[in-house]
Design a protein around this motif. Structure first.
Motif, PDB file in Angstrom:
ATOM      1  N   VAL A  69       0.868  -1.177   0.000  1.00 33.55           N
ATOM      2  CA  VAL A  69       0.000   0.000   0.000  1.00 33.55           C
ATOM      3  C   VAL A  69       0.906   1.228   0.000  1.00 33.55           C
ATOM      4  N   TYR A  70       0.900   1.952  -1.112  1.00 36.05           N
ATOM      5  CA  TYR A  70       1.783   3.096  -1.291  1.00 36.05           C
ATOM      6  C   TYR A  70       1.024   4.401  -1.066  1.00 36.05           C
ATOM      7  N   GLY A  71       1.624   5.282  -0.317  1.00 38.38           N
ATOM      8  CA  GLY A  71       1.070   6.617  -0.136  1.00 38.38           C
ATOM      9  C   GLY A  71       1.949   7.639  -0.827  1.00 38.38           C
ATOM     10  N   ILE A  72       1.377   8.395  -1.774  1.00 37.65           N
ATOM     11  CA  ILE A  72       2.106   9.528  -2.364  1.00 37.65           C
ATOM     12  C   ILE A  72       1.745  10.741  -1.526  1.00 37.65           C
ATOM     13  N   GLY A  88       7.017  18.531  -7.513  1.00 36.94           N
ATOM     14  CA  GLY A  88       7.264  17.561  -8.576  1.00 36.94           C
ATOM     15  C   GLY A  88       8.465  16.674  -8.381  1.00 36.94           C
ATOM     16  N   LYS A  89       9.263  16.919  -7.342  1.00 37.59           N
ATOM     17  CA  LYS A  89      10.481  16.132  -7.120  1.00 37.59           C
ATOM     18  C   LYS A  89      10.270  15.107  -6.005  1.00 37.59           C
ATOM     19  N   MET A  90      10.910  13.963  -6.166  1.00 37.47           N
ATOM     20  CA  MET A  90      10.861  12.914  -5.147  1.00 37.47           C
ATOM     21  C   MET A  90      11.888  13.222  -4.059  1.00 37.47           C
ATOM     22  N   LEU A  91      11.395  13.349  -2.819  1.00 41.75           N
ATOM     23  CA  LEU A  91      12.297  13.595  -1.689  1.00 41.75           C
ATOM     24  C   LEU A  91      12.598  12.325  -0.918  1.00 41.75           C
ATOM     25  N   TYR A  92      11.673  11.368  -0.956  1.00 43.15           N
ATOM     26  CA  TYR A  92      11.871  10.111  -0.232  1.00 43.15           C
ATOM     27  C   TYR A  92      11.016   9.027  -0.868  1.00 43.15           C
ATOM     28  N   SER A  93      11.540   7.822  -0.942  1.00 45.96           N
ATOM     29  CA  SER A  93      10.781   6.668  -1.402  1.00 45.96           C
ATOM     30  C   SER A  93      11.227   5.461  -0.590  1.00 45.96           C
ATOM     31  N   GLY A  94      10.293   4.847   0.126  1.00 49.12           N
ATOM     32  CA  GLY A  94      10.639   3.689   0.938  1.00 49.12           C
ATOM     33  C   GLY A  94       9.516   3.335   1.883  1.00 49.12           C
ATOM     34  N   LYS A  95       9.806   2.492   2.846  1.00 50.66           N
ATOM     35  CA  LYS A  95       8.785   2.066   3.803  1.00 50.66           C
ATOM     36  C   LYS A  95       8.432   3.196   4.768  1.00 50.66           C
ATOM     37  N   VAL A  96       7.184   3.197   5.203  1.00 53.67           N
ATOM     38  CA  VAL A  96       6.752   4.182   6.199  1.00 53.67           C
ATOM     39  C   VAL A  96       7.609   4.032   7.451  1.00 53.67           C
ATOM     40  N   ASP A  97       7.854   2.800   7.860  1.00 58.99           N
ATOM     41  CA  ASP A  97       8.711   2.561   9.032  1.00 58.99           C
ATOM     42  C   ASP A  97      10.110   3.119   8.804  1.00 58.99           C
ATOM     43  N   GLY A  98      10.555   3.087   7.532  1.00 57.83           N
ATOM     44  CA  GLY A  98      11.899   3.556   7.212  1.00 57.83           C
ATOM     45  C   GLY A  98      12.046   5.046   7.386  1.00 57.83           C
ATOM     46  N   ILE A  99      11.047   5.804   6.938  1.00 57.16           N
ATOM     47  CA  ILE A  99      11.133   7.266   7.076  1.00 57.16           C
ATOM     48  C   ILE A  99      11.040   7.673   8.539  1.00 57.16           C
ATOM     49  N   MET A 100      10.399   6.825   9.345  1.00 56.08           N
ATOM     50  CA  MET A 100      10.258   7.144  10.769  1.00 56.08           C
ATOM     51  C   MET A 100      11.375   6.533  11.619  1.00 56.08           C
ATOM     52  N   SER A 101      12.215   5.687  10.981  1.00 53.03           N
ATOM     53  CA  SER A 101      13.269   5.043  11.755  1.00 53.03           C
ATOM     54  C   SER A 101      14.414   6.031  11.963  1.00 53.03           C
ATOM     55  N   CYS A 127      -0.751   2.976   5.052  1.00 54.50           N
ATOM     56  CA  CYS A 127       0.237   2.651   4.018  1.00 54.50           C
ATOM     57  C   CYS A 127       1.444   1.889   4.570  1.00 54.50           C
ATOM     58  N   SER A 128       1.984   1.006   3.743  1.00 49.10           N
ATOM     59  CA  SER A 128       3.220   0.304   4.086  1.00 49.10           C
ATOM     60  C   SER A 128       4.431   1.057   3.547  1.00 49.10           C
ATOM     61  N   HIS A 129       4.229   1.781   2.432  1.00 54.55           N
ATOM     62  CA  HIS A 129       5.306   2.533   1.793  1.00 54.55           C
ATOM     63  C   HIS A 129       4.851   3.974   1.567  1.00 54.55           C
ATOM     64  N   VAL A 130       5.822   4.876   1.507  1.00 51.50           N
ATOM     65  CA  VAL A 130       5.490   6.286   1.296  1.00 51.50           C
ATOM     66  C   VAL A 130       6.444   6.899   0.276  1.00 51.50           C
ATOM     67  N   LEU A 131       5.887   7.739  -0.588  1.00 50.00           N
ATOM     68  CA  LEU A 131       6.656   8.506  -1.561  1.00 50.00           C
ATOM     69  C   LEU A 131       6.390   9.977  -1.265  1.00 50.00           C
ATOM     70  N   VAL A 132       7.414  10.727  -0.918  1.00 55.67           N
ATOM     71  CA  VAL A 132       7.245  12.135  -0.562  1.00 55.67           C
ATOM     72  C   VAL A 132       7.614  13.002  -1.757  1.00 55.67           C
ATOM     73  N   LEU A 186       5.838  10.651  11.655  1.00 58.83           N
ATOM     74  CA  LEU A 186       5.872  10.868  10.209  1.00 58.83           C
ATOM     75  C   LEU A 186       5.754  12.359   9.901  1.00 58.83           C
ATOM     76  N   GLU A 187       4.945  13.066  10.687  1.00 61.82           N
ATOM     77  CA  GLU A 187       4.780  14.503  10.477  1.00 61.82           C
ATOM     78  C   GLU A 187       6.101  15.237  10.667  1.00 61.82           C
ATOM     79  N   GLU A 188       6.827  14.895  11.725  1.00 59.84           N
ATOM     80  CA  GLU A 188       8.097  15.564  12.006  1.00 59.84           C
ATOM     81  C   GLU A 188       9.118  15.272  10.904  1.00 59.84           C
ATOM     82  N   GLN A 189       9.143  14.003  10.436  1.00 61.43           N
ATOM     83  CA  GLN A 189      10.075  13.635   9.386  1.00 61.43           C
ATOM     84  C   GLN A 189       9.702  14.322   8.063  1.00 61.43           C
TER      85      GLN A 189
END
Length: 308
Positions: free
Chosen positions: A43-46, A216-229, A207-212, A298-301
């Motif tokens: 489950v991907y969240g953009i 128009g530019k990608m700042l992060y792509s990976g697991k939700v747990d990863g961005i919060m780790s 979501c299991s994964h998040v794309l920030v 996730l908000e802080e990250q």
């Protein structure tokens, strides 16, 4: 024989590949050199603020917006886009059904337009919690019910991937909760989901994964747990905060110390367990009356990623 089956399954794991995708509207670079891969079963969240390129990206891959450059491939490029989209369910606009027709009649019409069987209508209405309202006219539905009917419509062809653009926009808390529960249910049955949202709480919960995205530019792509780790931080209280801060500053694992609202916040640069910190302070003669280890939300990250 077994080897061939395994290889086939591996090849089918990638549902969508986007490579160096660009979209320009005059001087506006709405999608800027975007590359990503969508794997089956996730489950991907953009995630991004309004104007970050989320909807434009979805429009391109659904063949309703023309790209400027780059490419995207559905299912490894083995199918033409027109054929591939028959395996995709999508809601990228507000629900638009005939107001004086019932929920069942509207979905029956969708089946006719898509040239698919009508035998899944009741099943999909049950998934979205509208089976008991199948004979009610669309005009009598609340906004949340209309959105749920749209999801049922997108599920009629049993898609391999469901694409949702701001699915809870404008809904009340109860409606938001219902949509989230439906998304989780659909995902639990193995359907891949791509969800565009500007709501961090929504992405974090479903979501299991998040794309920030930003501008128009990608700042992060990976697991939700990863961005919060991260190493996180400790929240401490003791009778003498100045002594506590001075003692903590001698620890090599500590990156920064601040005092906020009567608590000492200790930010780490290397891992440390709460028990280890407590033991260290006790040996230095400091007894804590409050000790909590926290992770950045996730908000802080997200705010840290998009601050510039």
């Amino acid at each position: 024989m077994s080897y061939l089956i395994t290889t086939k399954n591996i090849l089918l794991e990638t549902i969508l590949t986007i490579t160096n995708l660009n979209k320009k509207f005059g001087v506006l670079h709405a999608v800027n050199n975007l590359s990503l891969e969508i794997k089956k079963g996730n489950v991907y969240g953009i995630l991004g603020p309004n104007g970050s390129g989320k909807s434009t990206t979805l429009g391109i891959i659904l063949n309703v917006v023309n790209k400027t450059s780059g490419e995207y491939k559905w299912f490894g490029g083995k199918l033409e886009t027109h054929e591939a989209l028959k395996k995709v369910g999508a809601i990228i606009e507000r629900p638009n059904f005939y107001p004086y027709m019932s929920a069942y009649e509207n979905l029956k019409l969708v089946c006719h337009i898509k040239e698919i069987s009508e035998n899944k209508i009741d099943e999909k209405l049950e998934v979205v919690g509208l089976l008991d309202r199948k004979n009610s006219k669309f005009k009598t539905f609340s906004l949340g019910m209309k959105q749920r009917l749209a999801i049922a419509s997108a599920l009629l062809n049993d898609p391999e991937i469901l694409i949702l653009d701001e699915p809870t926009n404008g809904l009340d808390p109860q409606g938001i909760r219902q949509i989230r529960d439906i998304i989780k249910l659909i995902a639990s049955n193995g359907t891949t989901i791509l969800l565009a949202s500007h709501l961090l709480d929504e992405v974090e919960k479903v979501c299991s994964h998040v794309l920030v995205l930003q501008k128009g530019k990608m700042l992060y792509s990976g697991k939700v747990d990863g961005i919060m780790s991260n190493e996180g931080f400790f929240e401490l209280e003791a009778s003498n905060l100045n002594q506590l801060s001075e003692t903590l500053s001698q620890l090599s694992a500590v990156e920064k110390i601040t005092i906020e609202e009567g608590k000492v916040l200790v930010f780490l640069k290397t891992p440390m367990e709460a028990s280890e910190l407590n033991t260290y302070l006790f040996q230095k003669g400091i007894v804590l009356n409050h000790l909590v280890k926290r992770k950045f939300s996730l908000e802080e990250q997200f705010l840290a990623l998009t601050k510039n």
